[in-house]
Design an enzyme around this catalytic site. Structure first.
Site, mmCIF file in Angstrom:
data_model
loop_
_atom_site.group_PDB
_atom_site.id
_atom_site.type_symbol
_atom_site.label_atom_id
_atom_site.label_comp_id
_atom_site.label_asym_id
_atom_site.label_seq_id
_atom_site.Cartn_x
_atom_site.Cartn_y
_atom_site.Cartn_z
ATOM 1 N N ARG A 38 49.805 52.111 37.867
ATOM 2 C CA ARG A 38 49.184 52.926 38.924
ATOM 3 C C ARG A 38 49.838 54.300 39.032
ATOM 4 N NH1 ARG A 38 47.889 48.376 43.519
ATOM 5 N NH2 ARG A 38 45.973 47.727 42.516
ATOM 6 N N LYS A 200 32.948 32.279 44.682
ATOM 7 C CA LYS A 200 32.066 32.069 45.837
ATOM 8 C C LYS A 200 30.853 32.981 45.888
ATOM 9 C CE LYS A 200 35.528 30.297 48.949
ATOM 10 N NZ LYS A 200 36.308 30.565 50.161
ATOM 11 N N GLY A 353 38.587 41.946 41.532
ATOM 12 C CA GLY A 353 39.269 40.649 41.482
ATOM 13 C C GLY A 353 40.068 40.461 40.215
ATOM 14 N N GLY A 376 38.642 45.654 45.576
ATOM 15 C CA GLY A 376 37.702 45.670 46.701
ATOM 16 C C GLY A 376 36.839 46.919 46.714
HETATM 17 P P1 AMP Z 1 36.467 35.686 42.551
HETATM 18 O O1 AMP Z 1 37.709 36.239 43.212
HETATM 19 O O2 AMP Z 1 35.417 35.281 43.508
HETATM 20 O O3 AMP Z 1 35.978 36.545 41.433
HETATM 21 O O4 AMP Z 1 36.932 34.287 41.912
HETATM 22 C C1 AMP Z 1 37.862 34.200 40.871
HETATM 23 C C2 AMP Z 1 38.349 32.783 40.789
HETATM 24 O O5 AMP Z 1 37.252 31.919 40.599
HETATM 25 C C3 AMP Z 1 39.286 32.542 39.628
HETATM 26 O O6 AMP Z 1 40.572 32.302 40.111
HETATM 27 C C4 AMP Z 1 38.702 31.304 38.935
HETATM 28 O O7 AMP Z 1 39.684 30.341 38.632
HETATM 29 C C5 AMP Z 1 37.744 30.755 39.973
HETATM 30 N N1 AMP Z 1 36.653 29.982 39.349
HETATM 31 C C6 AMP Z 1 35.804 30.397 38.412
HETATM 32 N N2 AMP Z 1 34.981 29.404 38.045
HETATM 33 C C7 AMP Z 1 35.343 28.318 38.786
HETATM 34 C C8 AMP Z 1 34.873 26.978 38.853
HETATM 35 N N3 AMP Z 1 33.869 26.561 38.096
HETATM 36 N N4 AMP Z 1 35.460 26.154 39.754
HETATM 37 C C9 AMP Z 1 36.486 26.590 40.524
HETATM 38 N N5 AMP Z 1 36.966 27.838 40.495
HETATM 39 C C10 AMP Z 1 36.399 28.699 39.634
#
Ligand code: AMP
Length: 407
Positions: A38, A200, A353, A376
């Site tokens: 950074r 999610k 992320g 973010g």
């Molecule tokens: P996000 O911050 O919403 O982009 O989520 C990232 C996280 O989603 C990572 O740490 C992954 O391990 C998790 N992830 C991705 N696919 C799955 C899955 N099928 N089941 C559980 N966690 C997941």
């Protein structure tokens, strides 16, 4: 259309150039900077200001102190590293406002740099307190925002300060972020594909709805896909499903069908007996997830499908892993998608992320056209098309008129 001035629009000679940077770097127990990327990213703007005779004042936050000084979150180690990177002395102020700081700023000569102490040692920073913003503004003739990572925040140093300075604009890193965003979403070469994964639906729904208006194709992977499965009535076993988002997933699917957006979800799934590296695992077709198993990655048929979709695009936006890529057994989907995006000749923009972590672990960092530096902020820019720190700069006056209309 985002339009604001850039650092190149101002005469900096002898002027106090206040640059809001993002030096929120990781430190080890001993207070050493463990990753200075950074700091490095700010160098083009800092060097430009120095080379053009500016008296450079740098301000940043570090970590989340609760509005009061926390010695462990001092920016002092950053001053030491920056000094090494610039190959010149970097003065360090023990605070970011107040008479002592003002004296240090007054004493600053053209071509000299002063780094202020952590902005968040004052509660007024995150509250966007106007008195605090005014005090910061007293240090600036020209205000430059170069902190893309906090551009989605209405904080005193990213937002409030702008109304109290005469001249305000953005630095080179911020300009690059906006330029790539606009190349991808405002006037993209088509077909335009968005690849969205992660855990999610609830955290991505705004983005999905906004992307549906713009993309030609949408690929959905990660745990998110199982909320779509549930809407379709397919079994999901013990996979992560957000019950309250099932209707929302249905709405996304219907809107895609109605607007002619091609929506792809996994056709096979790597399922496991538990969320653990030692768990038993196997691949099943999309409608056959066993009751006690959970889906943790996309399967090989889906990888082939997604690779084909990716290969026939001109512009790609990617956020979110396809599976639990942190575990060896479930990384294949994410890494294959990363490599496919890397191989593609399309303009590719990734961010948000863990996406940058996945890209670097897959070893394709150099093959992605642009990896956003803001988590973010990148996601909010995708969703809303603008950011508070950019909005406040729009149309902001200053010397040497020439407004930057990106693209
Ligand atoms: P996000 O911050 O919403 O982009 O989520 C990232 C996280 O989603 C990572 O740490 C992954 O391990 C998790 N992830 C991705 N696919 C799955 C899955 N099928 N089941 C559980 N966690 C997941």
């Amino acid at each position: 259309m985002l339009s604001c001035k850039t650092i190149e629009d101002f005469d900096l000679r002898g002027r106090r150039v206040f640059i809001r940077v993002d030096y929120n770097v990781p430190l080890d127990e001993a207070g050493n900077v463990t990753d200075d990327s950074r700091i490095r990213r700010s160098l083009p703007t800092v060097n430009y200001a120095l080379d053009h005779g500016g008296r450079v004042i740098l301000a940043s936050h570090l970590g989340r102190p609760k509005g009061k000084p926390e010695p462990k979150l001092s920016l002092k180690p950053v001053a030491v590293r920056l000094s090494r990177l610039l190959n010149k002395e970097v003065k360090f102020a023990p605070d970011c406002i107040g008479s002592q700081v003002e004296e240090m700023v007054e004493a600053l000569q053209p071509g000299e740099v002063l780094l202020l102490e952590n902005l968040r040692f004052h509660p007024g920073e995150t509250k966007n307190d106007l008195q605090f913003a005014r005090e910061l503004a007293r240090l600036a003739d020209v205000y430059i925002n170069e902190a893309f990572g906090t551009a989605h925040r209405r904080h005193a140093s990213t937002y409030g300060i702008v109304q109290f300075v005469e001249a305000a604009g953005i630095g080179f890193l911020m300009r690059k972020e906006i330029e790539y965003f606009e190349r991808a979403l405002v006037d993209p070469r088509r077909p335009l594909l968005a690849v969205i994964g992660g855990a999610k639906v609830s955290t991505k729904i705004g983005i999905l709805e906004s992307l549906l208006e713009k993309v030609d194709k949408l690929v959905i992977g990660g745990a998110m896909a199982f909320t779509f499965y549930r809407y379709l009535g397919w079994p999901t076993g013990k996979s992560l499903v957000e019950e309250e988002m099932v209707d929302v997933a249905g709405r996304v699917m219907k809107r895609a069908w109605q607007s002619g957006v091609k929506l792809y979800i996994p056709v096979d799934v790597v399922v496991a007996s538990g969320l653990s590296p030692q768990a038993e695992s196997r691949t099943v077709p999309c409608q056959e997830i066993p009751r006690d198993w959970m889906g943790l990655d996309i399967g090989p048929a889906t990888i082939t499908l997604f690779e084909e979709v990716i290969s026939d695009t001109q512009t790609i936006i990617w956020n979110g892993p396809m599976g639990v890529f942190e575990m060896e057994k479930f990384k294949s989907g994410t890494f294959s998608v990363a490599r496919a995006i890397g191989r593609s000749s399309a303009l590719s923009i990734a961010g948000g992320g863990d996406t940058d972590v996945a890209i670097s672990r897959a070893g394709v960092t150099d093959q992605i056209s642009y990896i956003s530096t803001g988590g973010g902020a990148f996601l909010e820019l995708l969703e809303k098309g603008t950011l508070p720190a950019l909005e406040i700069l729009k149309g902001k006056g200053g010397s040497h008129e020439e407004t930057f209309h990106s693209r």
